[in-house]
Design a protein around this motif. Structure first.
Motif, PDB file in Angstrom:
ATOM      1  N   LEU A   4       0.838  -1.203   0.000  1.00 14.89           N
ATOM      2  CA  LEU A   4       0.000   0.000   0.000  1.00 14.89           C
ATOM      3  C   LEU A   4       0.870   1.248   0.000  1.00 14.89           C
ATOM      4  N   CYS A   5       0.474   2.229  -0.824  1.00 14.88           N
ATOM      5  CA  CYS A   5       1.224   3.479  -0.896  1.00 14.88           C
ATOM      6  C   CYS A   5       0.280   4.668  -0.845  1.00 14.88           C
ATOM      7  N   PHE A   6       0.755   5.745  -0.232  1.00 13.14           N
ATOM      8  CA  PHE A   6       0.033   7.015  -0.299  1.00 13.14           C
ATOM      9  C   PHE A   6       0.984   8.048  -0.865  1.00 13.14           C
ATOM     10  N   GLY A   7       0.445   9.093  -1.460  1.00 14.49           N
ATOM     11  CA  GLY A   7       1.274  10.079  -2.132  1.00 14.49           C
ATOM     12  C   GLY A   7       1.450  11.364  -1.361  1.00 14.49           C
ATOM     13  N   ALA A  33       1.936   7.361   7.420  1.00 12.21           N
ATOM     14  CA  ALA A  33       2.535   6.042   7.173  1.00 12.21           C
ATOM     15  C   ALA A  33       2.078   5.057   8.235  1.00 12.21           C
ATOM     16  N   ARG A  34       2.066   5.536   9.469  1.00 13.38           N
ATOM     17  CA  ARG A  34       1.644   4.706  10.596  1.00 13.38           C
ATOM     18  C   ARG A  34       0.131   4.448  10.550  1.00 13.38           C
ATOM     19  N   GLU A  35      -0.653   5.492  10.380  1.00 16.18           N
ATOM     20  CA  GLU A  35      -2.115   5.377  10.412  1.00 16.18           C
ATOM     21  C   GLU A  35      -2.676   4.572   9.243  1.00 16.18           C
ATOM     22  N   LEU A  36      -2.067   4.726   8.076  1.00 14.77           N
ATOM     23  CA  LEU A  36      -2.574   4.041   6.886  1.00 14.77           C
ATOM     24  C   LEU A  36      -1.889   2.691   6.666  1.00 14.77           C
ATOM     25  N   GLY A  37      -0.825   2.432   7.420  1.00 17.77           N
ATOM     26  CA  GLY A  37      -0.051   1.210   7.205  1.00 17.77           C
ATOM     27  C   GLY A  37       0.475   1.155   5.787  1.00 17.77           C
ATOM     28  N   ALA A  38       0.948   2.297   5.301  1.00 24.46           N
ATOM     29  CA  ALA A  38       1.346   2.417   3.901  1.00 24.46           C
ATOM     30  C   ALA A  38       2.654   3.189   3.793  1.00 24.46           C
ATOM     31  N   ARG A  39       3.291   3.062   2.640  1.00 26.17           N
ATOM     32  CA  ARG A  39       4.556   3.749   2.400  1.00 26.17           C
ATOM     33  C   ARG A  39       4.332   5.035   1.596  1.00 26.17           C
ATOM     34  N   ALA A  40       5.060   6.073   1.953  1.00 29.79           N
ATOM     35  CA  ALA A  40       4.951   7.350   1.248  1.00 29.79           C
ATOM     36  C   ALA A  40       5.668   7.296  -0.100  1.00 29.79           C
ATOM     37  N   VAL A  41       5.008   7.822  -1.123  1.00 27.44           N
ATOM     38  CA  VAL A  41       5.612   7.997  -2.441  1.00 27.44           C
ATOM     39  C   VAL A  41       5.627   9.492  -2.713  1.00 27.44           C
ATOM     40  N   LEU A  42       6.812  10.029  -2.995  1.00 29.56           N
ATOM     41  CA  LEU A  42       6.941  11.456  -3.282  1.00 29.56           C
ATOM     42  C   LEU A  42       6.795  11.675  -4.778  1.00 29.56           C
ATOM     43  N   LEU A  43       5.914  12.606  -5.125  1.00 27.76           N
ATOM     44  CA  LEU A  43       5.541  12.816  -6.515  1.00 27.76           C
ATOM     45  C   LEU A  43       5.696  14.260  -6.928  1.00 27.76           C
ATOM     46  N   GLY A  44       5.973  14.462  -8.212  1.00 27.62           N
ATOM     47  CA  GLY A  44       6.041  15.808  -8.749  1.00 27.62           C
ATOM     48  C   GLY A  44       6.901  15.865  -9.993  1.00 27.62           C
ATOM     49  N   SER A  45       7.095  17.079 -10.468  1.00 23.34           N
ATOM     50  CA  SER A  45       7.906  17.313 -11.661  1.00 23.34           C
ATOM     51  C   SER A  45       9.373  17.451 -11.255  1.00 23.34           C
ATOM     52  N   PRO A  46      10.278  17.480 -12.243  1.00 21.35           N
ATOM     53  CA  PRO A  46      11.697  17.696 -11.888  1.00 21.35           C
ATOM     54  C   PRO A  46      11.904  18.964 -11.042  1.00 21.35           C
ATOM     55  N   ALA A  58      13.679  14.402   5.905  1.00 25.05           N
ATOM     56  CA  ALA A  58      13.128  14.736   7.221  1.00 25.05           C
ATOM     57  C   ALA A  58      12.205  13.647   7.776  1.00 25.05           C
ATOM     58  N   MET A  59      11.729  12.753   6.913  1.00 23.25           N
ATOM     59  CA  MET A  59      10.842  11.690   7.393  1.00 23.25           C
ATOM     60  C   MET A  59      11.617  10.586   8.087  1.00 23.25           C
ATOM     61  N   GLN A  60      10.994   9.986   9.096  1.00 22.37           N
ATOM     62  CA  GLN A  60      11.604   8.817   9.726  1.00 22.37           C
ATOM     63  C   GLN A  60      11.180   7.549   9.001  1.00 22.37           C
ATOM     64  N   ALA A  61       9.935   7.514   8.526  1.00 20.88           N
ATOM     65  CA  ALA A  61       9.438   6.350   7.786  1.00 20.88           C
ATOM     66  C   ALA A  61      10.112   6.307   6.414  1.00 20.88           C
ATOM     67  N   PRO A  62      10.320   5.103   5.870  1.00 21.49           N
ATOM     68  CA  PRO A  62      10.910   5.020   4.532  1.00 21.49           C
ATOM     69  C   PRO A  62       9.944   5.558   3.481  1.00 21.49           C
ATOM     70  N   SER A  63      10.481   6.128   2.418  1.00 20.35           N
ATOM     71  CA  SER A  63       9.646   6.643   1.342  1.00 20.35           C
ATOM     72  C   SER A  63      10.263   6.284  -0.005  1.00 20.35           C
ATOM     73  N   ILE A  64       9.483   6.429  -1.037  1.00 16.06           N
ATOM     74  CA  ILE A  64       9.949   6.175  -2.404  1.00 16.06           C
ATOM     75  C   ILE A  64       9.872   7.507  -3.136  1.00 16.06           C
ATOM     76  N   ASP A  65      10.999   7.983  -3.652  1.00 16.45           N
ATOM     77  CA  ASP A  65      11.010   9.274  -4.327  1.00 16.45           C
ATOM     78  C   ASP A  65      10.907   9.084  -5.840  1.00 16.45           C
ATOM     79  N   LEU A  66       9.717   9.341  -6.381  1.00 12.50           N
ATOM     80  CA  LEU A  66       9.508   9.248  -7.833  1.00 12.50           C
ATOM     81  C   LEU A  66       9.453  10.641  -8.459  1.00 12.50           C
ATOM     82  N   CYS A  67       9.787  11.651  -7.679  1.00  9.17           N
ATOM     83  CA  CYS A  67       9.689  13.026  -8.150  1.00  9.17           C
ATOM     84  C   CYS A  67      10.578  13.249  -9.382  1.00  9.17           C
TER      85      CYS A  67
END
Length: 164
Positions: A4-7, A33-46, A58-67
Motif C-alpha cells: 500500500l502506498c500514499f502520495g 505512514a503509521r495510520e494508513l499502514g502504507a509507504r509514502a511515495v513522493l511525486l512531482g515534476s523535476p 526529514a521523514m523517519q518512515a521510509p519513502s519512495i522518491d519518484l519526483c
C-alpha cells in the motif's frame, strides 16, 4: 496490507508561496505512514525534486522518491494506485481527485472556493492569514498562511477523506 502506498506532492508549479513547508509534509507523512499502514511515495515534476528530497530526508518512515522520474502516463498510473494523496494546490491534487483517490489539498495564497479538489473523497485545509488569498507566487512577508497550518489538522482531514 503490503504494497500500500500514499502520495505526498510537496511541490507547486506556480511558485514557492503555494508550498507547505517540507518539514511539515514530513511530520504529516510519518503519521500517515503509521495510520494508513502504507509507504509514502513522493511525486512531482523535476522542478519539485528539491522539495521532495527535503521531505524524504526529514521523514523517519521510509519513502519512495519518484519526483521527476515519471512521464505523464506513468504519473497518472502511480497516482491511480494510491490509497490517499496529500498535495499543495497543484496539478497533482486535481489529478488525484479526478481519479477518485482520497485527496487533500493545502491552501494558503490561493482560494479553495476557486480551485479546491472536486469529488467525493476530497478535502482541503486552508491557512489563516489576513492577507490570504493574495495569489502571490512568492510570499513577500513571512508565509504565515502556510506556516499557520499544523500537521495534525492536515492528517485528520486526509484520514477523514480516506474513511468517507
Amino acid at each position: 496490507g503490503p504494497g500500500l502506498c500514499f502520495g505526498l506532492a510537496p511541490g507547486a508549479a506556480k511558485g514557492s508561496a503555494k508550498q507547505w513547508p517540507p518539514d511539515r509534509f514530513a511530520v504529516a507523512g510519518d503519521v500517515l505512514a503509521r495510520e494508513l499502514g502504507a509507504r509514502a511515495v513522493l511525486l512531482g515534476s523535476p522542478a519539485d525534486s528539491g522539495a521532495a528530497r527535503a521531505v524524504a530526508r526529514a521523514m523517519q518512515a521510509p519513502s519512495i522518491d519518484l519526483c521527476g522520474r515519471t512521464d505523464l502516463r506513468a504519473f497518472v498510473g502511480v497516482v491511480s494506485c494510491l490509497t490517499a494523496l496529500l498535495a499543495n494546490d497543484s496539478g497533482a491534487m486535481h489529478l488525484g481527485a479526478a481519479l477518485g483517490v482520497p485527496t487533500v489539498g493545502i491552501f494558503g495564497p490561493t482560494n479553495p472556493d476557486e480551485t479546491r479538489p472536486l469529488g467525493g473523497k476530497t478535502g482541503f485545509v486552508r491557512g489563516v492569514a489576513e492577507c490570504s488569498p493574495c495569489r502571490h507566487a512568492v510570499c513577500p512577508i513571512d508565509h504565515r498562511c502556510m506556516t499557520s497550518i499544523a500537521p495534525p489538522s492536515v492528517v485528520e482531514t486526509l484520514l477523514r477523506a480516506v474513511r468517507s
